[in-house]
Design a protein around this motif. Structure first.
Motif, PDB file in Angstrom:
ATOM      1  N   UNK A 124      19.807   5.597 -40.231  1.00  0.00           N
ATOM      2  CA  UNK A 124      19.823   5.626 -41.693  1.00  0.00           C
ATOM      3  C   UNK A 124      19.593   4.235 -42.258  1.00  0.00           C
ATOM      4  N   UNK A 125      20.287   3.240 -41.682  1.00  0.00           N
ATOM      5  CA  UNK A 125      20.120   1.870 -42.180  1.00  0.00           C
ATOM      6  C   UNK A 125      18.691   1.385 -41.981  1.00  0.00           C
ATOM      7  N   UNK A 126      18.116   1.661 -40.819  1.00  0.00           N
ATOM      8  CA  UNK A 126      16.743   1.213 -40.562  1.00  0.00           C
ATOM      9  C   UNK A 126      15.749   1.914 -41.482  1.00  0.00           C
ATOM     10  N   UNK A 127      15.953   3.213 -41.701  1.00  0.00           N
ATOM     11  CA  UNK A 127      15.027   3.959 -42.544  1.00  0.00           C
ATOM     12  C   UNK A 127      15.147   3.545 -44.007  1.00  0.00           C
ATOM     13  N   UNK A 128      16.362   3.196 -44.450  1.00  0.00           N
ATOM     14  CA  UNK A 128      16.553   2.787 -45.842  1.00  0.00           C
ATOM     15  C   UNK A 128      15.832   1.487 -46.150  1.00  0.00           C
ATOM     16  N   UNK A 129      15.614   0.654 -45.150  1.00  0.00           N
ATOM     17  CA  UNK A 129      14.913  -0.608 -45.359  1.00  0.00           C
ATOM     18  C   UNK A 129      13.393  -0.445 -45.301  1.00  0.00           C
ATOM     19  N   UNK A 130      12.938   0.650 -44.733  1.00  0.00           N
ATOM     20  CA  UNK A 130      11.504   0.862 -44.564  1.00  0.00           C
ATOM     21  C   UNK A 130      10.939   1.596 -45.775  1.00  0.00           C
ATOM     22  N   UNK A 131      10.952   0.929 -46.925  1.00  0.00           N
ATOM     23  CA  UNK A 131      10.479   1.527 -48.169  1.00  0.00           C
ATOM     24  C   UNK A 131       9.399   0.646 -48.781  1.00  0.00           C
ATOM     25  N   UNK A 132       8.666   1.219 -49.711  1.00  0.00           N
ATOM     26  CA  UNK A 132       7.633   0.446 -50.388  1.00  0.00           C
ATOM     27  C   UNK A 132       6.654   1.349 -51.105  1.00  0.00           C
ATOM     28  N   UNK A 151     -14.832   7.764 -56.208  1.00  0.00           N
ATOM     29  CA  UNK A 151     -15.687   7.117 -57.203  1.00  0.00           C
ATOM     30  C   UNK A 151     -14.910   6.648 -58.415  1.00  0.00           C
ATOM     31  N   UNK A 152     -13.845   7.352 -58.780  1.00  0.00           N
ATOM     32  CA  UNK A 152     -13.106   6.999 -59.999  1.00  0.00           C
ATOM     33  C   UNK A 152     -11.600   7.032 -59.805  1.00  0.00           C
ATOM     34  N   UNK A 153     -11.137   7.154 -58.573  1.00  0.00           N
ATOM     35  CA  UNK A 153      -9.699   7.272 -58.320  1.00  0.00           C
ATOM     36  C   UNK A 153      -9.265   6.296 -57.237  1.00  0.00           C
ATOM     37  N   UNK A 154      -7.976   6.063 -57.186  1.00  0.00           N
ATOM     38  CA  UNK A 154      -7.365   5.258 -56.140  1.00  0.00           C
ATOM     39  C   UNK A 154      -6.186   6.035 -55.570  1.00  0.00           C
ATOM     40  N   UNK A 155      -5.889   5.798 -54.307  1.00  0.00           N
ATOM     41  CA  UNK A 155      -4.769   6.472 -53.647  1.00  0.00           C
ATOM     42  C   UNK A 155      -3.539   5.572 -53.688  1.00  0.00           C
ATOM     43  N   UNK A 156      -2.430   6.136 -54.137  1.00  0.00           N
ATOM     44  CA  UNK A 156      -1.155   5.426 -54.172  1.00  0.00           C
ATOM     45  C   UNK A 156      -0.174   6.176 -53.288  1.00  0.00           C
ATOM     46  N   UNK A 157       0.458   5.471 -52.374  1.00  0.00           N
ATOM     47  CA  UNK A 157       1.459   6.068 -51.482  1.00  0.00           C
ATOM     48  C   UNK A 157       2.788   5.365 -51.696  1.00  0.00           C
ATOM     49  N   UNK A 158       3.860   6.126 -51.606  1.00  0.00           N
ATOM     50  CA  UNK A 158       5.195   5.561 -51.810  1.00  0.00           C
ATOM     51  C   UNK A 158       6.145   6.107 -50.763  1.00  0.00           C
ATOM     52  N   UNK A 159       7.044   5.261 -50.323  1.00  0.00           N
ATOM     53  CA  UNK A 159       8.127   5.664 -49.422  1.00  0.00           C
ATOM     54  C   UNK A 159       9.419   5.176 -50.054  1.00  0.00           C
ATOM     55  N   UNK A 160      10.183   6.107 -50.635  1.00  0.00           N
ATOM     56  CA  UNK A 160      11.402   5.765 -51.360  1.00  0.00           C
ATOM     57  C   UNK A 160      12.538   6.642 -50.862  1.00  0.00           C
ATOM     58  N   UNK A 269      21.059  18.264 -42.063  1.00  0.00           N
ATOM     59  CA  UNK A 269      22.148  17.351 -41.736  1.00  0.00           C
ATOM     60  C   UNK A 269      21.855  15.983 -42.320  1.00  0.00           C
ATOM     61  N   UNK A 270      22.825  15.423 -43.026  1.00  0.00           N
ATOM     62  CA  UNK A 270      22.585  14.145 -43.686  1.00  0.00           C
ATOM     63  C   UNK A 270      23.791  13.247 -43.625  1.00  0.00           C
ATOM     64  N   UNK A 271      23.714  12.168 -44.367  1.00  0.00           N
ATOM     65  CA  UNK A 271      24.780  11.168 -44.359  1.00  0.00           C
ATOM     66  C   UNK A 271      25.532  11.192 -45.671  1.00  0.00           C
ATOM     67  N   UNK A 272      26.720  10.626 -45.641  1.00  0.00           N
ATOM     68  CA  UNK A 272      27.537  10.579 -46.848  1.00  0.00           C
ATOM     69  C   UNK A 272      26.834   9.822 -47.965  1.00  0.00           C
TER      70      UNK A 272
END
Length: 320
Positions: A124-132, A151-160, A269-272
């Motif tokens: 969880x800690x490692x994944x929480x830092x791997x954002x952008x 031709x008229x668009x750009x691709x935007x990717x996010x990891x949050x 299954x997740x974290x607190x």
């Protein structure tokens, strides 16, 4: 011939407790199976784990009660566990063979978290830092491609964060509905409306005006800005969204005979920390209600996994 000069050697593609295997044999198996050498080696590791580390699950595979691909995936997911801890996963998977494949994998995932909660906290800690957020610039030729042209668009990717993703998607839906009410967007598709909503977030004032959060302060010489719906009454906060967290657990956990991870509907299954973030976004002024705090604080003690259905009994007593 020594291994340093290209000779054969023993490697361990499986987890702890599996035997070593000749490294050079995988090339021959790969040719026979029309696959790559590395992929063949990973597949062999799955089967070795299944045979030597998950005996109860392996017995169900031999009896044709469990699909091999499901058992192999469980073996791959649990490879980092020690031989003692993987027994929890083996018992959980073997006890769920009557379920659908997706359900079996979800149960195995929860068992992996239960078997080594400290490792899950590290993930969880490692994944929480791997954002952008990233934007790829068009490459030469992209503008004139016949398939998937840019031709008229750009691709935007996010990891949050998971909670942030839910909030963003919900905001985009609300904003897309507001844009759809304008005359200019009457014939646009849902995807086009969402794209416009995402672009509109670059102008927070206009986005808030569309959502009716602030009064419309447009000047008469700004006809290009979309018309805003009636603003909210001054001083009145917009209604907060409600949150319902449904946690599923084993009957033995409910009876207090076992303390094991449960599964949150829609999240797995997740974290607190993740559950608290989901709840906090739906609470006034960031304060979580007493009920939510009891669930998050007692059902999920600081172990990184959803745990402790005994909180339900405490919740019942406090609500009386």
């Amino acid at each position: 011939m020594p291994a340093s000069r290209g000779g054969d050697r023993l490697i361990t593609p499986g987890g702890e407790g599996t035997p070593g295997v000749s490294q050079l044999c995988f090339a021959e198996f790969a040719i026979a199976g029309h696959a790559g050498t590395i992929a063949t080696q990973h597949r062999a590791g799955d089967y070795l784990d299944l045979r030597h580390r998950l005996p109860a699950t392996y017995a169900h595979v031999l009896a044709l009660r469990l699909d091999l691909w499901v058992a192999a995936k469980i073996a791959r997911l649990s490879r980092a566990l020690s031989r003692e801890r993987i027994a929890i996963v083996d018992a959980a998977a073997a006890g769920a063979v009557a379920e659908a494949p997706g359900r079996i994998l979800a149960i195995a995932e929860a068992a992996i978290i239960e078997a080594d909660p400290e490792a899950h906290r590290d993930r969880i800690r490692a994944d929480a830092e791997n954002v952008g957020v990233w934007s790829r610039r068009p490459r030469t030729g992209d503008r004139v491609e016949t398939v998937d042209a840019a031709s008229a668009t750009r691709t935007v990717a996010a990891r949050i964060s998971e909670a942030g993703t839910e909030r963003l998607l919900e905001t985009l839906e609300h904003l897309a509905h507001a844009i759809a009410a304008t005359d200019e967007a009457r014939d646009l598709t849902t995807d086009q409306l969402r794209a416009l909503a995402l672009e509109q977030l670059a102008d927070p004032a206009t986005a808030a005006t569309l959502l009716g959060q602030i009064p419309d302060t447009r000047e008469p010489d700004e006809p290009d800005r979309p018309a805003a719906p009636p603003p909210a009454p001054p001083g009145k906060r917009p209604p907060r969204r409600s949150a319902t967290i449904v946690v599923h657990g084993h009957a033995e956990v409910l009876a207090g005979r076992r303390d094991a991870p449960g599964r949150v509907a829609g999240l797995g299954p997740g974290a607190a920390q993740a559950l608290l973030r989901h709840l906090r976004h739906c609470a006034d002024d960031g304060v979580i209600s007493r009920t939510a705090a009891i669930i998050a604080g007692n059902m999920i003690p600081d172990r990184g996994a959803i745990s402790g259905w005994r909180a339900l009994e405490q919740l019942r007593r406090t609500e009386q």
